[in-house]
Design an enzyme around this catalytic site. Structure first.
Site, mmCIF file in Angstrom:
data_model
loop_
_atom_site.group_PDB
_atom_site.id
_atom_site.type_symbol
_atom_site.label_atom_id
_atom_site.label_comp_id
_atom_site.label_asym_id
_atom_site.label_seq_id
_atom_site.Cartn_x
_atom_site.Cartn_y
_atom_site.Cartn_z
ATOM 1 N N THR A 252 0.801 -1.218 0.000
ATOM 2 C CA THR A 252 0.000 0.000 0.000
ATOM 3 C C THR A 252 0.839 1.277 0.000
ATOM 4 O O THR A 252 2.035 1.266 0.286
ATOM 5 C CB THR A 252 -0.927 0.033 1.238
ATOM 6 O OG1 THR A 252 -0.141 0.148 2.422
ATOM 7 C CG2 THR A 252 -1.799 -1.206 1.312
ATOM 8 N N ASP A 253 0.139 2.367 -0.277
ATOM 9 C CA ASP A 253 0.753 3.687 -0.140
ATOM 10 C C ASP A 253 0.532 4.159 1.302
ATOM 11 O O ASP A 253 0.005 3.406 2.137
ATOM 12 C CB ASP A 253 0.176 4.667 -1.167
ATOM 13 C CG ASP A 253 -1.325 4.885 -1.038
ATOM 14 O OD1 ASP A 253 -1.915 4.584 0.029
ATOM 15 O OD2 ASP A 253 -1.924 5.366 -2.020
ATOM 16 N N SER A 254 0.901 5.382 1.589
ATOM 17 C CA SER A 254 0.797 5.879 2.970
ATOM 18 C C SER A 254 -0.643 5.988 3.457
ATOM 19 O O SER A 254 -0.879 6.059 4.659
ATOM 20 C CB SER A 254 1.502 7.232 3.097
ATOM 21 O OG SER A 254 0.877 8.182 2.245
ATOM 22 N N GLY A 255 -1.599 5.965 2.536
ATOM 23 C CA GLY A 255 -3.005 6.028 2.917
ATOM 24 C C GLY A 255 -3.660 4.667 3.101
ATOM 25 O O GLY A 255 -4.855 4.574 3.359
ATOM 26 N N ILE B 118 -3.977 2.363 0.766
ATOM 27 C CA ILE B 118 -4.579 1.925 -0.491
ATOM 28 C C ILE B 118 -3.497 1.203 -1.300
ATOM 29 O O ILE B 118 -2.354 1.662 -1.369
ATOM 30 C CB ILE B 118 -5.097 3.134 -1.304
ATOM 31 C CG1 ILE B 118 -6.112 3.963 -0.500
ATOM 32 C CG2 ILE B 118 -5.665 2.701 -2.656
ATOM 33 C CD1 ILE B 118 -7.388 3.230 -0.171
#
Length: 127
Positions: free
Chosen positions: A10-13, A15
């Site tokens: 995932t990314d930092s969010g 997602i």
């Protein structure tokens, strides 16, 4: 193929990073081939390699950290030297479509030139 989404996907969010889906699609194609006793080692021993020629991906909805997704691969078309797969990634819990893709592979010889897929391998692909 079932895959749990980990933090590194995932990314930092939280997602799934869009590029990660290419890995999931690759894994699903590998499973498709191995179910037919077709492995990378077999191709290499015989002097062939399959490479991605084209990949069209449509992102429909996000997968998130902690989700479990199901990736699949179906052989849509088989040409003299090309395989075209239709693929999806869906949420295991609710069946929501996350990604759909069409991926074209081409068979290359040891000189990295397009070459016909041998008939015995085509037979296995058709099963």
């Amino acid at each position: 193929m079932e895959k749990r989404i980990y933090y590194y996907d995932t990314d930092s969010g939280g997602i799934v990073y869009y590029g990660q889906y290419l890995c999931y699609l690759e894994e699903a194609r590998t499973e498709f081939l191995e179910k037919r006793a077709l492995t990378v080692e077999l191709f290499r021993e015989r002097g062939y390699v399959f490479v991605v020629r084209q990949c069209n991906v449509t992102y429909k909805s996000p997968a998130r950290y902690g989700d479990t997704v199901i990736s699949d691969a179906q052989l849509k078309n088989m040409g003299a030297s090309q395989l075209i797969f239709t693929q999806t990634v869906k949420d295991k819990k609710d069946g929501r479509l996350i990604v759909e893709a069409e991926v074209s592979l081409v068979c290359l010889n040891k000189d990295f030139r397009p070459t016909a897929i041998p008939d015995d391998l085509k037979e296995k692909l058709g099963s």
